[in-house]
Every structure is written in structure tokens, then in C-alpha cells.
Scaffold this motif. Structure first.
Motif, PDB file in Angstrom:
ATOM      1  N   GLY A  61       0.790  -1.211   0.000  1.00  0.00           N
ATOM      2  CA  GLY A  61       0.000   0.000   0.000  1.00  0.00           C
ATOM      3  C   GLY A  61       0.828   1.269   0.000  1.00  0.00           C
ATOM      4  N   TRP A  62       2.068   1.155  -0.456  1.00  0.00           N
ATOM      5  CA  TRP A  62       2.948   2.322  -0.443  1.00  0.00           C
ATOM      6  C   TRP A  62       3.565   2.612  -1.805  1.00  0.00           C
ATOM      7  CZ3 TRP A  62       4.164   5.895   3.355  1.00  0.00           C
ATOM      8  CH2 TRP A  62       3.636   5.653   4.626  1.00  0.00           C
ATOM      9  N   GLY A  63       4.557   1.776  -2.175  1.00  0.00           N
ATOM     10  CA  GLY A  63       5.407   2.132  -3.295  1.00  0.00           C
ATOM     11  C   GLY A  63       4.829   1.821  -4.659  1.00  0.00           C
ATOM     12  N   PRO A  64       5.362   2.489  -5.703  1.00  0.00           N
ATOM     13  CA  PRO A  64       4.900   2.268  -7.066  1.00  0.00           C
ATOM     14  C   PRO A  64       5.336   0.929  -7.622  1.00  0.00           C
ATOM     15  CG  PRO A  64       6.783   3.759  -7.064  1.00  0.00           C
ATOM     16  CD  PRO A  64       6.426   3.511  -5.631  1.00  0.00           C
ATOM     17  N   ASP A  65       4.555   0.418  -8.586  1.00  0.00           N
ATOM     18  CA  ASP A  65       4.945  -0.793  -9.301  1.00  0.00           C
ATOM     19  C   ASP A  65       5.695  -0.396 -10.568  1.00  0.00           C
ATOM     20  OD1 ASP A  65       3.004   0.081 -11.084  1.00  0.00           O
ATOM     21  OD2 ASP A  65       1.529  -1.431 -10.518  1.00  0.00           O
ATOM     22  N   GLU A  66       5.802  -1.322 -11.526  1.00  0.00           N
ATOM     23  CA  GLU A  66       6.572  -1.058 -12.738  1.00  0.00           C
ATOM     24  C   GLU A  66       5.948   0.045 -13.605  1.00  0.00           C
ATOM     25  OE1 GLU A  66       3.554  -4.219 -13.421  1.00  0.00           O
ATOM     26  OE2 GLU A  66       5.152  -3.883 -11.934  1.00  0.00           O
ATOM     27  N   THR A  67       4.674   0.366 -13.367  1.00  0.00           N
ATOM     28  CA  THR A  67       4.025   1.439 -14.125  1.00  0.00           C
ATOM     29  C   THR A  67       4.264   2.812 -13.506  1.00  0.00           C
ATOM     30  OG1 THR A  67       1.924   1.401 -12.894  1.00  0.00           O
ATOM     31  CG2 THR A  67       2.182  -0.192 -14.702  1.00  0.00           C
ATOM     32  N   GLY A  68       4.858   2.834 -12.324  1.00  0.00           N
ATOM     33  CA  GLY A  68       5.036   4.088 -11.609  1.00  0.00           C
ATOM     34  C   GLY A  68       3.851   4.453 -10.738  1.00  0.00           C
ATOM     35  N   LYS A  69       2.813   3.607 -10.758  1.00  0.00           N
ATOM     36  CA  LYS A  69       1.623   3.825  -9.947  1.00  0.00           C
ATOM     37  C   LYS A  69       1.487   2.691  -8.936  1.00  0.00           C
ATOM     38  CE  LYS A  69       0.560   7.537 -12.202  1.00  0.00           C
ATOM     39  NZ  LYS A  69       0.585   8.874 -11.535  1.00  0.00           N
ATOM     40  N   CYS A  70       0.527   2.820  -8.032  1.00  0.00           N
ATOM     41  CA  CYS A  70       0.320   1.756  -7.045  1.00  0.00           C
ATOM     42  C   CYS A  70      -1.170   1.470  -6.889  1.00  0.00           C
ATOM     43  CB  CYS A  70       0.908   2.133  -5.691  1.00  0.00           C
ATOM     44  SG  CYS A  70       0.826   0.788  -4.475  1.00  0.00           S
ATOM     45  N   PRO A  71      -1.619   0.299  -7.332  1.00  0.00           N
ATOM     46  CA  PRO A  71      -3.031  -0.059  -7.190  1.00  0.00           C
ATOM     47  C   PRO A  71      -3.318  -0.519  -5.762  1.00  0.00           C
ATOM     48  CG  PRO A  71      -1.848  -1.858  -8.238  1.00  0.00           C
ATOM     49  CD  PRO A  71      -0.842  -0.761  -8.024  1.00  0.00           C
ATOM     50  N   LYS A  72      -3.222   0.414  -4.830  1.00  0.00           N
ATOM     51  CA  LYS A  72      -3.295   0.065  -3.406  1.00  0.00           C
ATOM     52  C   LYS A  72      -4.588  -0.669  -3.058  1.00  0.00           C
ATOM     53  CE  LYS A  72      -0.631   4.244  -2.188  1.00  0.00           C
ATOM     54  NZ  LYS A  72      -0.571   5.448  -1.331  1.00  0.00           N
ATOM     55  N   ALA A  73      -5.714  -0.110  -3.477  1.00  0.00           N
ATOM     56  CA  ALA A  73      -6.999  -0.705  -3.095  1.00  0.00           C
ATOM     57  C   ALA A  73      -7.222  -2.065  -3.743  1.00  0.00           C
ATOM     58  CB  ALA A  73      -8.139   0.245  -3.436  1.00  0.00           C
ATOM     59  N   GLU A  74      -6.732  -2.256  -4.953  1.00  0.00           N
ATOM     60  CA  GLU A  74      -6.833  -3.582  -5.580  1.00  0.00           C
ATOM     61  C   GLU A  74      -5.946  -4.583  -4.847  1.00  0.00           C
ATOM     62  OE1 GLU A  74      -7.301  -3.654 -10.170  1.00  0.00           O
ATOM     63  OE2 GLU A  74      -6.387  -1.711  -9.702  1.00  0.00           O
ATOM     64  N   ASN A  75      -4.767  -4.137  -4.428  1.00  0.00           N
ATOM     65  CA  ASN A  75      -3.892  -5.006  -3.645  1.00  0.00           C
ATOM     66  C   ASN A  75      -4.581  -5.421  -2.351  1.00  0.00           C
ATOM     67  OD1 ASN A  75      -1.919  -4.716  -5.603  1.00  0.00           O
ATOM     68  ND2 ASN A  75      -0.758  -3.172  -4.475  1.00  0.00           N
ATOM     69  N   LEU A  76      -5.291  -4.465  -1.729  1.00  0.00           N
ATOM     70  CA  LEU A  76      -6.047  -4.802  -0.518  1.00  0.00           C
ATOM     71  C   LEU A  76      -7.150  -5.806  -0.839  1.00  0.00           C
ATOM     72  CD1 LEU A  76      -7.244  -2.509   2.328  1.00  0.00           C
ATOM     73  CD2 LEU A  76      -8.921  -3.913   1.143  1.00  0.00           C
ATOM     74  N   ASN A  77      -7.891  -5.559  -1.911  1.00  0.00           N
ATOM     75  CA  ASN A  77      -8.971  -6.478  -2.276  1.00  0.00           C
ATOM     76  C   ASN A  77      -8.471  -7.896  -2.501  1.00  0.00           C
ATOM     77  OD1 ASN A  77     -10.898  -4.492  -2.124  1.00  0.00           O
ATOM     78  ND2 ASN A  77     -11.223  -4.308  -4.329  1.00  0.00           N
ATOM     79  N   ASN A  78      -7.279  -8.007  -3.076  1.00  0.00           N
ATOM     80  CA  ASN A  78      -6.738  -9.332  -3.393  1.00  0.00           C
ATOM     81  C   ASN A  78      -6.532 -10.198  -2.159  1.00  0.00           C
ATOM     82  OD1 ASN A  78      -6.713  -8.800  -6.137  1.00  0.00           O
ATOM     83  ND2 ASN A  78      -4.578  -8.134  -6.171  1.00  0.00           N
ATOM     84  N   VAL A  79      -6.343  -9.566  -1.020  1.00  0.00           N
ATOM     85  CA  VAL A  79      -6.203 -10.345   0.218  1.00  0.00           C
ATOM     86  C   VAL A  79      -7.456 -10.266   1.088  1.00  0.00           C
ATOM     87  CG1 VAL A  79      -3.688 -10.144   0.251  1.00  0.00           C
ATOM     88  CG2 VAL A  79      -5.057  -8.430   1.457  1.00  0.00           C
ATOM     89  N   ALA A  80      -8.177  -9.137   1.012  1.00  0.00           N
ATOM     90  CA  ALA A  80      -9.319  -8.937   1.907  1.00  0.00           C
ATOM     91  C   ALA A  80     -10.549  -9.736   1.482  1.00  0.00           C
ATOM     92  CB  ALA A  80      -9.665  -7.449   1.993  1.00  0.00           C
ATOM     93  N   ILE A  81     -10.809  -9.809   0.180  1.00  0.00           N
ATOM     94  CA  ILE A  81     -12.016 -10.516  -0.267  1.00  0.00           C
ATOM     95  C   ILE A  81     -11.934 -12.020   0.009  1.00  0.00           C
ATOM     96  CG2 ILE A  81     -13.373 -11.136  -2.320  1.00  0.00           C
ATOM     97  CD1 ILE A  81     -13.015  -8.234  -3.271  1.00  0.00           C
TER      98      ILE A  81
END
Length: 464
Positions: A120-140
Motif C-alpha cells: 500500500g505504499w510504493g509504485p509498481d513497474e508502471t510508476g503507480k500503485c493499485p493500493k486498493a486492488e492489492n487490498l482487495n486481493n487479500v481482503a475478499i
């Protein structure tokens, strides 16, 4: 025996309510939360009086003010004291499964049975960070697991999208911006770039050559809109699982955020309105009315006693917060709360007193922005807090200082402890006492990178 209700608590980090369309913002940042709010209760004047993260969540998850938690600093030393019980501890004792997503290792997250992390912090290879999707991937998946257990559950979700760095993925990074963020004639970020403590950190996640503060503000709004869309994924899962009627869902935040305001630059320090004002929206079909808006003041310490009342769980705890159902049902005898004590130990050590009309801010040591020791703002005439009138209104300063000191003495007597604002002298983590000058503070406080910012909130997990 009827199974107790579930609870999903969206404890979103750094979400200020005035940037949400639910609260009247002109940009449509939260359409899914807006619809959610139509089915529940929205508190229009909800505040987090003790910022930032650690004291904010401590109050949210204990029902206590900063005197009750003894927590005021981001870099709180040691664990949360045993004189308080956390919401997950109380629920665990009452047969609940409890899971915390995205808040491992902080003293204020004590008591969950399971902790899950996500990026929920640093950018990925696109320079952006899909923080909420990363959360969904573990929370759902965790939500589905909890539903399959034969127990009620408490799922706590700490979204990080509105917390810097603001890195919403496409198309959200430009959903509210159609300018040239690198316009060489734009100087709106010049002061930020001259502010040594933050300049390297903030410019590290901005486009190279970025000059436009409106672009950065739009990233904050875009991050909220992106998060809102991802939160709808969780609402959809709740509906698909058939647990809407038996689940209390709450959306709130630990504190707000400063954009290019008050020379505090894309952070959450300074006791101005943008850091104190947070959302509170609650939905529980059949137990809470639909589409109700509450204008009375509410505070973050009110959340835990209200939750336990809704879940019909009794405790021996004498909360500092109050049960907000009294406001929802509009009982005539409800005591109104309009004045309250405010504190911060983030990058400055300050406290003050807020009323519906006035805001008093007092420095307990020199700050790195070289601000005056006393600030006073008329919140009615000057809602953006742009004109310090402390010198023009000495009687108001003395009146509010008297109220603040009387409240401090009262809470010290009730808790048997000294005001933690007076005892947290190493709040900055530099292993020395208070700063003697603003220049000393300016030269000592520095964030160099995203990883450094992340480490500031990292704690010894063994102490949780």
C-alpha cells in the motif's frame, strides 16, 4: 441462539471528508460510497482530535481520548497500555473471529487474531500503485473465509490510497486533471521544493519536472475515486454472500490530509481543519435508519461504544466516547459536544482548543515551519484558517487557553496521569529533548524517500 452481527470497519488512512462527494465536494470522488450512505447514517461533523495515525487509530479502536489511551505521537514508544482494551480484544472475548488488513505492527492495532499485509505504499513497474486492488486481493478471500466460519466476525480494513504517495492507476490519475503538470510558467510547487524536510520525498513520486500543485491535488482526489471503485468490489461480495442484513459496515478515517495548504505540503500535520475533519458513515439494515444525516458533532472516540451498542455487547468499560445512537434517535436529553481538545505529535508538537467559532493552536516547542507560538482563527469568518488573529484577539486567546487548561487538569485528575502531550518529549524519534529553535527542527527532520516514510510507521511486531 441468534448469531451476533458481523462488522466490517473501513478505517481509511488520511481521508478528509471535504474531498468526498458524499459530503458535498463538487468532484464526484465517491459515487459508490454516496450510494452506500443513502442506505445508512452519515455524520456531517465528525472529527479526529488527536492526529496522526497512531493516536487516531488508538482512539478509534478503544473508545478513549488521548488521556485515556496515553497515546499522542506517531512514533509512540512501546505498546498500547494495558489500562485499555481494544475493540478486537472485546469482540474476541465475545466469540468473534477478528482480522486486520493493512495495519500490522502498530501499537494501536493490538488484539486481532489474524493480520494480513498488502502493498500500500510504493509504485509498481508502471510508476503507480493499485493500493486498493492489492487490498482487495487479500481482503475478499479473507472475507469469504470468515463468512464460512460458524462465528460472527470483525474485519478491519486500512486503505492507504489517500495517504501519500498519491499513486492512482489509469485512468484515475487524470480523471480530475486536464492541464500541463510540467508547465514551466507554473510556480505553485516552488515553496514545497524549497522545503528541505519534505522536498526529496514528495518530488520522488511526482512526474519529473512537475510544477503544478493542482495536478498533485488531483492525484489525491483520483486516489479517492479509485479506492471508492474498489470498495464497491467489497460491497458486491457482501451482497453476493448474502450477509448484508447481518453486517454492520462503517466507513471512517484516522485523520485528514493537508494538500498544498498551510505550508504543510501533502502530509497530515498541523491542527488545521483539513487534518481534523474525517468521515463517519454507518450502515446496518434494520438497526440504523436509511439516508439520515446527523449535523451534531461527533468524535473518533465515539465509534467503539456505538459499535458495541449496535452489536448488543455489554462491557465494564467506562468509555471517554459516547454512544452515537442517542444522536441518531434524537433523544432530547442528549448532551451536545461542540468544544474539544486537539493534539498533534507528527512533525510538530502542538495542542489547542476548538469551538464552532474559534480554533486556538499552541506550540509546545518551536516547529520546523517557523510558525508563531500562538495561532487563533475565526472558523466562521475565516473557514480556511488563513488569517491568524491571535494578536488582535488576546481576550479570546486567554478564554480558550483557560478552557483548554481546565480540561487538561480535569482529565489528568480522572486518569491519574500527566497529559501525554507534556511527557512525549522524544516524539520526533531523534533521541533528544524538545527542539530549542525552529531552525533546529528544520535541520533535524527529513524524509528522503517512500521507504523512509513507510518505516516511520513500522513498529516492533512483537509488542503488538
Amino acid at each position: 441462539m441468534k448469531k451476533k452481527a458481523n462488522i466490517i470497519l473501513f478505517g481509511i488512512d488520511s481521508l478528509r471528508r471535504d474531498r468526498m462527494s458524499s459530503y458535498g465536494y463538487n468532484r464526484l470522488t465517491t459515487p459508490h460510497i454516496d450510494k452506500f450512505a443513502n442506505g445508512g447514517v452519515l455524520f456531517e461533523n465528525h472529527f479526529s482530535p488527536s492526529i496522526p495515525t497512531t493516536p487516531g487509530y488508538a482512539s478509534m479502536l478503544t473508545g478513549m481520548d488521548c488521556f485515556g489511551t496515553d497515546v499522542v505521537a506517531l512514533r509512540h514508544k512501546g505498546p498500547l497500555g494495558n489500562h485499555v482494551k481494544t475493540l478486537p480484544e472485546v469482540l474476541g472475548e465475545n466469540g468473534y473471529n477478528t482480522t486486520c488488513v493493512g495495519f500490522t505492527g502498530n501499537p494501536s492495532s493490538r488484539g486481532f487474531q489474524k493480520y494480513i499485509d498488502y502493498e500500500g505504499w510504493g509504485p509498481d513497474e508502471t510508476g503507480k500503485c493499485p493500493k486498493a486492488e492489492n487490498l482487495n486481493n487479500v481482503a475478499i478471500p479473507e472475507l469469504k473465509r470468515l463468512v464460512n466460519e460458524d462465528k460472527p466476525f470483525f474485519l478491519f480494513l486500512r486503505h492507504m490510497d489517500p495517504h501519500s504517495p498519491y499513486l492512482p492507476p489509469e485512468p484515475y490519475e487524470r480523471i480530475f486533471y486536464d492541464g500541463n503538470e510540467c508547465d514551466p510558467n507554473n510556480d505553485s510547487l516552488n515553496k514545497l521544493k524549497e522545503f528541505k524536510p519534505f522536498a526529496d520525498y514528495i518530488t520522488s513520486w511526482l512526474p519529473e519536472g512537475c510544477t503544478d500543485a493542482e495536478y498533485v491535488d488531483a492525484q489525491y482526489d483520483g486516489a479517492i475515486a479509485y479506492m471508492d471503485a474498489c470498495i464497491q468490489n467489497i460491497f458486491t461480495t457482501v451482497e453476493a454472500l448474502g450477509i448484508e442484513e447481518e453486517t454492520l459496515i462503517i466507513i471512517t478515517s484516522d485523520h485528514g490530509e493537508t494538500l498544498n495548504e498551510h505550508e504543510c505540503y501533502y502530509d497530515h500535520h498541523g491542527l488545521y481543519e483539513n487534518t481534523l475533519m474525517v468521515p463517519l458513515i454507518m450502515k446496518y439494515p434494520g438497526k440504523l435508519p436509511e439516508g439520515k444525516r446527523i449535523s451534531n458533532y461527533s468524535l473518533i472516540k465515539d465509534i467503539m461504544p456505538t459499535v458495541l451498542e449496535l452489536l448488543e455487547i455489554e462491557t465494564e468499560i467506562s468509555f471517554d466516547g459516547r454512544n452515537l445512537l442517542d444522536l441518531v434517535s434524537e433523544r432530547e436529553e442528549v448532551q451536545q459536544v461542540s468544544d474539544f481538545y486537539i493534539t498533534e505529535c507528527t512533525w510538530m508538537r502542538k495542542h489547542g482548543w476548538r469551538t464552532p467559532e474559534w480554533k486556538l493552536i499552541c506550540s509546545l516547542e518551536p516547529d520546523f515551519h517557523f510558525k508563531p507560538e500562538i495561532e487563533l482563527y475565526n472558523l466562521i469568518k475565516d473557514p480556511n484558517e488563513l488569517k491568524n488573529v491571535a494578536d488582535q484577539e488576546p481576550e479570546i486567546v486567554n478564554l480558550l487557553m483557560g478552557r483548554m487548561n481546565k480540561y487538561i487538569a480535569k482529565r489528568e485528575a480522572e486518569t491519574g496521569r500527566t497529559n501525554p502531550m507534556y511527557t512525549n518529549l522524544n516524539w520526533h524519534g531523534s533521541d533528544h529533548g524538545p527542539f530549542k529553535t525552529s531552525q533546529d527542527a528544520y535541520d533535524s527532520l527529513y524524509i528522503g524517500s517512500i521507504s523512509t516514510a513507510q518505516k516511520l510507521q513500522a513498529k516492533d511486531k512483537e509488542k503488538v
